[in-house]
Design an enzyme around this catalytic site. Structure first.
Site, PDB file in Angstrom:
ATOM      1  N   GLY A 149       0.783  -1.233   0.000  1.00 48.51           N
ATOM      2  CA  GLY A 149       0.000   0.000   0.000  1.00 48.51           C
ATOM      3  C   GLY A 149       0.815   1.283   0.000  1.00 48.51           C
ATOM      4  O   GLY A 149       1.961   1.325  -0.473  1.00 48.51           O
ATOM      5  N   GLY A 185      -3.931  20.975   0.018  1.00 45.49           N
ATOM      6  CA  GLY A 185      -4.068  19.939  -1.002  1.00 45.49           C
ATOM      7  C   GLY A 185      -5.543  19.701  -1.263  1.00 45.49           C
ATOM      8  O   GLY A 185      -6.228  19.067  -0.454  1.00 45.49           O
ATOM      9  N   VAL A 188      -8.544  14.674  -3.949  1.00 48.70           N
ATOM     10  CA  VAL A 188      -9.713  13.913  -3.506  1.00 48.70           C
ATOM     11  C   VAL A 188      -9.832  13.904  -1.984  1.00 48.70           C
ATOM     12  O   VAL A 188     -10.899  14.209  -1.432  1.00 48.70           O
ATOM     13  CB  VAL A 188      -9.670  12.453  -4.031  1.00 48.70           C
ATOM     14  CG1 VAL A 188     -11.034  11.824  -3.885  1.00 48.70           C
ATOM     15  CG2 VAL A 188      -9.200  12.380  -5.453  1.00 48.70           C
ATOM     16  N   HIS A 450     -38.802   3.395 -13.720  1.00 52.97           N
ATOM     17  CA  HIS A 450     -39.221   4.779 -13.520  1.00 52.97           C
ATOM     18  C   HIS A 450     -39.776   4.971 -12.107  1.00 52.97           C
ATOM     19  O   HIS A 450     -40.560   4.138 -11.659  1.00 52.97           O
ATOM     20  CB  HIS A 450     -40.299   5.171 -14.532  1.00 52.97           C
ATOM     21  CG  HIS A 450     -40.806   6.560 -14.291  1.00 52.97           C
ATOM     22  ND1 HIS A 450     -40.143   7.669 -14.772  1.00 52.97           N
ATOM     23  CD2 HIS A 450     -41.874   7.024 -13.585  1.00 52.97           C
ATOM     24  CE1 HIS A 450     -40.795   8.752 -14.377  1.00 52.97           C
ATOM     25  NE2 HIS A 450     -41.845   8.388 -13.662  1.00 52.97           N
TER      26      HIS A 450
HETATM   27  C1  LIG Z   1      -8.637   9.077   3.333  1.00 49.10           C
HETATM   28  C2  LIG Z   1      -8.716   8.078   2.194  1.00 49.10           C
HETATM   29  C3  LIG Z   1      -9.916   7.854   1.574  1.00 49.10           C
HETATM   30  C4  LIG Z   1     -10.003   6.944   0.516  1.00 49.10           C
HETATM   31  N1  LIG Z   1     -11.205   6.748  -0.093  1.00 49.10           N
HETATM   32  C5  LIG Z   1     -11.313   5.858  -1.102  1.00 49.10           C
HETATM   33  C6  LIG Z   1     -12.556   5.604  -1.719  1.00 49.10           C
HETATM   34  O1  LIG Z   1     -13.578   6.199  -1.375  1.00 49.10           O
HETATM   35  N2  LIG Z   1     -12.620   4.703  -2.705  1.00 49.10           N
HETATM   36  C7  LIG Z   1     -11.516   4.030  -3.131  1.00 49.10           C
HETATM   37  O2  LIG Z   1     -11.638   3.209  -4.042  1.00 49.10           O
HETATM   38  N3  LIG Z   1     -10.311   4.256  -2.566  1.00 49.10           N
HETATM   39  C8  LIG Z   1     -10.178   5.142  -1.565  1.00 49.10           C
HETATM   40  N4  LIG Z   1      -8.973   5.366  -0.984  1.00 49.10           N
HETATM   41  C9  LIG Z   1      -7.790   4.643  -1.495  1.00 49.10           C
HETATM   42  C10 LIG Z   1      -7.742   3.216  -0.928  1.00 49.10           C
HETATM   43  O3  LIG Z   1      -7.886   3.234   0.461  1.00 49.10           O
HETATM   44  C11 LIG Z   1      -6.426   2.578  -1.335  1.00 49.10           C
HETATM   45  O4  LIG Z   1      -6.252   2.694  -2.724  1.00 49.10           O
HETATM   46  C12 LIG Z   1      -6.420   1.101  -0.949  1.00 49.10           C
HETATM   47  O5  LIG Z   1      -6.591   0.930   0.425  1.00 49.10           O
HETATM   48  C13 LIG Z   1      -5.102   0.456  -1.395  1.00 49.10           C
HETATM   49  O6  LIG Z   1      -5.107  -0.885  -1.014  1.00 49.10           O
HETATM   50  P1  LIG Z   1      -3.743  -1.668  -0.803  1.00 49.10           P
HETATM   51  O7  LIG Z   1      -4.127  -3.027  -0.326  1.00 49.10           O
HETATM   52  O8  LIG Z   1      -2.908  -1.566  -2.014  1.00 49.10           O
HETATM   53  O9  LIG Z   1      -2.966  -0.879   0.326  1.00 49.10           O
HETATM   54  P2  LIG Z   1      -3.359  -0.544   1.828  1.00 49.10           P
HETATM   55  O10 LIG Z   1      -4.821  -0.448   2.007  1.00 49.10           O
HETATM   56  O11 LIG Z   1      -2.515   0.630   2.194  1.00 49.10           O
HETATM   57  O12 LIG Z   1      -2.872  -1.824   2.649  1.00 49.10           O
HETATM   58  C14 LIG Z   1      -1.520  -2.185   2.709  1.00 49.10           C
HETATM   59  C15 LIG Z   1      -1.300  -2.993   3.978  1.00 49.10           C
HETATM   60  O13 LIG Z   1       0.036  -3.503   3.960  1.00 49.10           O
HETATM   61  C16 LIG Z   1       0.553  -3.464   5.285  1.00 49.10           C
HETATM   62  N5  LIG Z   1       2.022  -3.486   5.205  1.00 49.10           N
HETATM   63  C17 LIG Z   1       2.854  -2.504   4.739  1.00 49.10           C
HETATM   64  N6  LIG Z   1       4.128  -2.926   4.779  1.00 49.10           N
HETATM   65  C18 LIG Z   1       4.112  -4.188   5.285  1.00 49.10           C
HETATM   66  C19 LIG Z   1       5.130  -5.154   5.561  1.00 49.10           C
HETATM   67  N7  LIG Z   1       6.424  -4.923   5.308  1.00 49.10           N
HETATM   68  N8  LIG Z   1       4.750  -6.334   6.089  1.00 49.10           N
HETATM   69  C20 LIG Z   1       3.445  -6.599   6.338  1.00 49.10           C
HETATM   70  N9  LIG Z   1       2.451  -5.735   6.093  1.00 49.10           N
HETATM   71  C21 LIG Z   1       2.776  -4.547   5.563  1.00 49.10           C
HETATM   72  C22 LIG Z   1      -0.017  -2.165   5.845  1.00 49.10           C
HETATM   73  O14 LIG Z   1      -0.013  -2.202   7.264  1.00 49.10           O
HETATM   74  C23 LIG Z   1      -1.418  -2.158   5.249  1.00 49.10           C
HETATM   75  O15 LIG Z   1      -2.363  -2.740   6.116  1.00 49.10           O
HETATM   76  C24 LIG Z   1      -8.851   6.246   0.090  1.00 49.10           C
HETATM   77  C25 LIG Z   1      -7.632   6.452   0.743  1.00 49.10           C
HETATM   78  C26 LIG Z   1      -7.554   7.357   1.787  1.00 49.10           C
HETATM   79  C27 LIG Z   1      -6.243   7.552   2.482  1.00 49.10           C
HETATM   80  N1  LIG Z   2     -13.265   8.658  -3.388  1.00 47.45           N
HETATM   81  C1  LIG Z   2     -12.130   8.107  -3.767  1.00 47.45           C
HETATM   82  O1  LIG Z   2     -12.081   7.292  -4.667  1.00 47.45           O
HETATM   83  C2  LIG Z   2     -10.869   8.472  -3.051  1.00 47.45           C
HETATM   84  C3  LIG Z   2     -10.937   9.223  -1.896  1.00 47.45           C
HETATM   85  C4  LIG Z   2      -9.747   9.568  -1.272  1.00 47.45           C
HETATM   86  C5  LIG Z   2      -8.548   9.146  -1.784  1.00 47.45           C
HETATM   87  N2  LIG Z   2      -8.515   8.408  -2.897  1.00 47.45           N
HETATM   88  C6  LIG Z   2      -7.219   7.975  -3.475  1.00 47.45           C
HETATM   89  O2  LIG Z   2      -6.154   8.474  -2.685  1.00 47.45           O
HETATM   90  C7  LIG Z   2      -5.240   9.184  -3.520  1.00 47.45           C
HETATM   91  C8  LIG Z   2      -4.546  10.247  -2.744  1.00 47.45           C
HETATM   92  O3  LIG Z   2      -5.439  11.342  -2.475  1.00 47.45           O
HETATM   93  P1  LIG Z   2      -4.862  12.795  -2.240  1.00 47.45           P
HETATM   94  O4  LIG Z   2      -6.014  13.719  -2.136  1.00 47.45           O
HETATM   95  O5  LIG Z   2      -3.853  12.771  -1.157  1.00 47.45           O
HETATM   96  O6  LIG Z   2      -4.039  13.046  -3.559  1.00 47.45           O
HETATM   97  P2  LIG Z   2      -4.460  13.795  -4.928  1.00 47.45           P
HETATM   98  O7  LIG Z   2      -3.363  13.522  -5.864  1.00 47.45           O
HETATM   99  O8  LIG Z   2      -5.858  13.515  -5.297  1.00 47.45           O
HETATM  100  O9  LIG Z   2      -4.426  15.340  -4.519  1.00 47.45           O
HETATM  101  C9  LIG Z   2      -3.299  15.974  -4.015  1.00 47.45           C
HETATM  102  C10 LIG Z   2      -3.512  17.470  -4.187  1.00 47.45           C
HETATM  103  O10 LIG Z   2      -2.470  18.127  -3.500  1.00 47.45           O
HETATM  104  C11 LIG Z   2      -2.011  19.213  -4.288  1.00 47.45           C
HETATM  105  N3  LIG Z   2      -0.627  19.482  -3.880  1.00 47.45           N
HETATM  106  C12 LIG Z   2       0.456  18.705  -4.092  1.00 47.45           C
HETATM  107  N4  LIG Z   2       1.543  19.287  -3.535  1.00 47.45           N
HETATM  108  C13 LIG Z   2       1.121  20.433  -2.951  1.00 47.45           C
HETATM  109  C14 LIG Z   2       1.777  21.481  -2.212  1.00 47.45           C
HETATM  110  N5  LIG Z   2       3.079  21.425  -1.976  1.00 47.45           N
HETATM  111  N6  LIG Z   2       1.029  22.504  -1.785  1.00 47.45           N
HETATM  112  C15 LIG Z   2      -0.304  22.558  -2.026  1.00 47.45           C
HETATM  113  N7  LIG Z   2      -0.971  21.612  -2.717  1.00 47.45           N
HETATM  114  C16 LIG Z   2      -0.259  20.563  -3.168  1.00 47.45           C
HETATM  115  C17 LIG Z   2      -2.154  18.729  -5.722  1.00 47.45           C
HETATM  116  O11 LIG Z   2      -2.245  19.817  -6.621  1.00 47.45           O
HETATM  117  C18 LIG Z   2      -3.461  17.920  -5.639  1.00 47.45           C
HETATM  118  O12 LIG Z   2      -4.587  18.688  -5.922  1.00 47.45           O
HETATM  119  C19 LIG Z   2      -6.105   9.692  -4.659  1.00 47.45           C
HETATM  120  O13 LIG Z   2      -5.350   9.941  -5.809  1.00 47.45           O
HETATM  121  C20 LIG Z   2      -7.068   8.555  -4.866  1.00 47.45           C
HETATM  122  O14 LIG Z   2      -6.502   7.603  -5.721  1.00 47.45           O
HETATM  123  C21 LIG Z   2      -9.655   8.073  -3.542  1.00 47.45           C
END
Ligand SMILES: Cc1cc2nc3c(=O)[nH]c(=O)nc-3n(C[C@H](O)[C@H](O)[C@H](O)COP(=O)(O)OP(=O)(O)OC[C@H]3O[C@@H](n4cnc5c(N)ncnc54)[C@H](O)[C@@H]3O)c2cc1C
Ligand SMILES: NC(=O)c1ccc[n+]([C@@H]2O[C@H](COP(=O)([O-])OP(=O)(O)OC[C@H]3O[C@@H](n4cnc5c(N)ncnc54)[C@H](O)[C@@H]3O)[C@@H](O)[C@H]2O)c1
Length: 500
Positions: A149, A185, A188, A450
């Site tokens: 992740g 920032g 999203v 509908h």
């Molecule tokens: C605030 C926020 C809101 C989001 N909202 C959305 C959304 O609405 N819809 C959407 O589709 N996506 C959303 N995302 C993005 C989504 O959460 C991530 O894209 C997704 O969780 C990625 O999945 P992953 O399994 O690749 O990584 P992660 O979910 O980051 O999981 C990775 C796991 O690996 C573990 N790990 C790391 N290193 C090691 C190691 N060396 N050994 C063992 N375990 C380890 C970590 O502890 C973690 O639990 C959001 C993200 C954030 C931060």
């Molecule tokens: N609903 C969803 O699907 C959802 C929700 C949350 C997060 N996510 C995932 O998590 C990822 C990370 O989200 P995020 O919002 O951190 O990244 P992002 O890439 O969406 O946005 C980062 C923002 O920070 C700005 N930025 C970068 N450097 C800056 C600086 N020095 N000063 C001011 N602004 C700066 C960029 O212009 C950009 O608008 C997303 O790309 C998305 O894939 C998805």
């Protein structure tokens, strides 16, 4: 040494999906997680932030209705809202956990073992795990899937203390609704939390981005709608400004901006959230003898295969889109490649997304901005929610939808965006059509229930075919139909060119 067919490192959505898919192939699987089962899919991430959003929407609706009757909303207790969020994440974690427990306890050899610890790839066939109690064990494995992740990106000059200056990982350290918060920032995460805090109504939200608008990757009509609603909700959007510094001074956050005309201004708020993107968790994951290639965006991979033949990388650790659905897709695909000998390549063409804003924004395929970047000519039809009976019935007419198609007789769907109530539900049909490479004619002919929001999509398709029920030239304030040809928009309504 214990031996496995597969070791999956990281039990977020990508790793969990990979491990479960490997069970379908009757393989002996080890799933290793360093922190909490579910990763950012649950904790400080997708599910938790969506629960905050859902609760904040409900509160905002109730406040609106009470205000209409001249009544005040009783003060909410932060702790109770926080507990609701925890209930949601715990509920999902229990589900994931119980699957693992059941699989672990089956009598067959081909099952799953879950270990809590930090994994390190010593050789392509050996993984060292540092367990919670500090002890270490080494396991053998035929294949490895890396699914570790990502984490919030930090800026060199801003110290995240998770007390005053938070990352998205620190939201759950809050003990009350802050009176004010600056969000750095406006991507999203920034815009979703700006929506959440402003919906609850206890926090003055300031929003800064280094770009000149919020959501720089989205089309301007969508951005305008969301910015307008932010401002109606008392969010201060800093435009044409540069952050000079942000620091904690006497238990508050001070930040200074410089505007384009050189003027500087100082602001003081209670908390800050830094949401400027995420970085992949690739440090200390493999030994230097394991020749996995990476760059600053993540592990270099071809269709999930890394430069080491038995090691795959999936989810946020790669440079593709960082989403739960993408992580799950990649996790499952890697396993099909390893154990299923599939020739199918991953495609990201019809990935549906939702941004949880006010209102929600759902998308699939390309937007207008991306079509222009690719040099495509296209046609685009937009229709306001005011024209959709379901939205009228719900009295939620703040929104619009648009379909983008190729500028030729086939009118193949390039993409779609919906801004409004139930936006995500309307996207699915179009996602399937893009997947099947269908034109809009088929969408125009379907019988939709509908009243439903998807009837709006059907009308958009009919408009493009020149056979709609609502005649666009009679409803110009709610419908647009244009073509982008060689760098200019042509109004198809005015020229009466629809259907040609
Ligand atoms: C605030 C926020 C809101 C989001 N909202 C959305 C959304 O609405 N819809 C959407 O589709 N996506 C959303 N995302 C993005 C989504 O959460 C991530 O894209 C997704 O969780 C990625 O999945 P992953 O399994 O690749 O990584 P992660 O979910 O980051 O999981 C990775 C796991 O690996 C573990 N790990 C790391 N290193 C090691 C190691 N060396 N050994 C063992 N375990 C380890 C970590 O502890 C973690 O639990 C959001 C993200 C954030 C931060
Ligand atoms: N609903 C969803 O699907 C959802 C929700 C949350 C997060 N996510 C995932 O998590 C990822 C990370 O989200 P995020 O919002 O951190 O990244 P992002 O890439 O969406 O946005 C980062 C923002 O920070 C700005 N930025 C970068 N450097 C800056 C600086 N020095 N000063 C001011 N602004 C700066 C960029 O212009 C950009 O608008 C997303 O790309 C998305 O894939 C998805």
């Amino acid at each position: 040494m214990e031996k496995f067919d597969l070791c999956v490192i990281g039990a977020g959505p990508s790793g969990y999906a990979a491990a479960m898919r490997a069970l379908d192939y009757n393989k002996k699987v080890l799933l290793v997680e360093g922190k909490k089962l579910g990763g950012a899919g649950l904790w400080n991430g997708a599910l938790s932030s969506k629960t905050w959003w859902e609760l904040s929407r409900q509160i905002s609706t109730v406040r609106h209705h009470l205000n209409l009757q001249g009544k005040d909303m009783p003060r909410l207790r932060f702790k109770e809202v926080f507990n609701e969020v925890m209930n949601a994440t715990n509920m999902r974690q229990a589900q994931l956990q119980s699957q693992i427990l059941h699989a672990e306890n089956t009598d067959v050899d081909e099952n799953i073992t879950f270990k809590r610890g930090k994994a390190f790839i010593e050789t392509p066939n050996q993984v060292r795990i540092t367990l919670e109690d500090g002890s270490e064990e080494v396991v053998g494995t035929e294949f490895i899937v890396m699914a570790t992740g990502s984490r919030p990106r930090q800026l060199p000059d801003i110290k995240i203390d998770e007390k005053y200056i938070l990352s998205s990982d620190g939201i759950e350290h809050l003990r009350d609704f802050p009176k004010s918060i600056v969000i750095l920032g406006a991507g999203v995460i920034g815009c979703e939390y700006a929506t959440v805090f402003s919906n609850f109504g206890y926090t003055k939200v300031h929003l800064i981005d280094k770009g000149n608008r919020i959501l720089p990757f989205e089309d301007t009509d969508i951005v305008k709608r969301i910015e307008g609603n932010f401002e109606k909700n008392n969010v201060l959007i800093h435009r044409n400004s540069r952050l000079i510094r942000m620091e904690v001074v006497e238990d508050r956050v001070e930040y200074e901006l410089e505007y384009h005309n050189g003027r500087k201004q100082l602001f003081t708020v209670e908390k800050a959230l830094v949401s400027v993107g995420r970085v992949p968790n690739i440090e200390n994951l493999w030994s230097e003898n394991v020749k996995i290639e990476k760059d600053e965006r993540g592990v270099i991979n071809d269709d999930t295969k890394t430069t080491v033949s038995n090691i795959h990388a999936v989810g946020d650790i790669t440079s593709d889109m960082a989403l739960v659905n993408i992580g799950e897709l990649e996790g499952r695909h890697a396993i099909d490649q390893i154990f299923g000998n599939t020739n199918k390549e991953l495609s990201y063409k019809n990935v549906s997304t939702i941004m949880f804003l006010n209102p929600e924004v759902a998308g699939v395929g390309l937007n207008e901005q991306q079509c222009k970047e690719k040099g495509y000519n296209f046609r685009v039809v937009t229709m306001d929610y005011e024209c959709i009976p379901r939205a009228i019935a719900r009295q939620l007419t703040d929104g619009f939808m648009k379909i983008i198609v190729t500028d030729d007789n086939d009118m193949k769907i390039l993409g779609m965006r919906v801004v409004g109530f139930s936006a995500s539900a309307s996207i699915e049909a179009i996602a399937l059509m893009i997947h099947l490479n269908l034109g809009i004619e088929q969408m125009a002919e379907l019988v939709h229930p509908h009243p439903s929001i998807t009837e709006g999509i059907q009308e958009c398709a009919r408009i493009l075919c020149g056979k709609s029920i609502l005649k666009p030239h009679l409803l110009k304030e709610h419908v647009t139909c244009r073509a982008w040809r060689s760098g200019d928009y042509i109004d198809l309504l005015n020229l009466n060119l629809i259907g040609e």
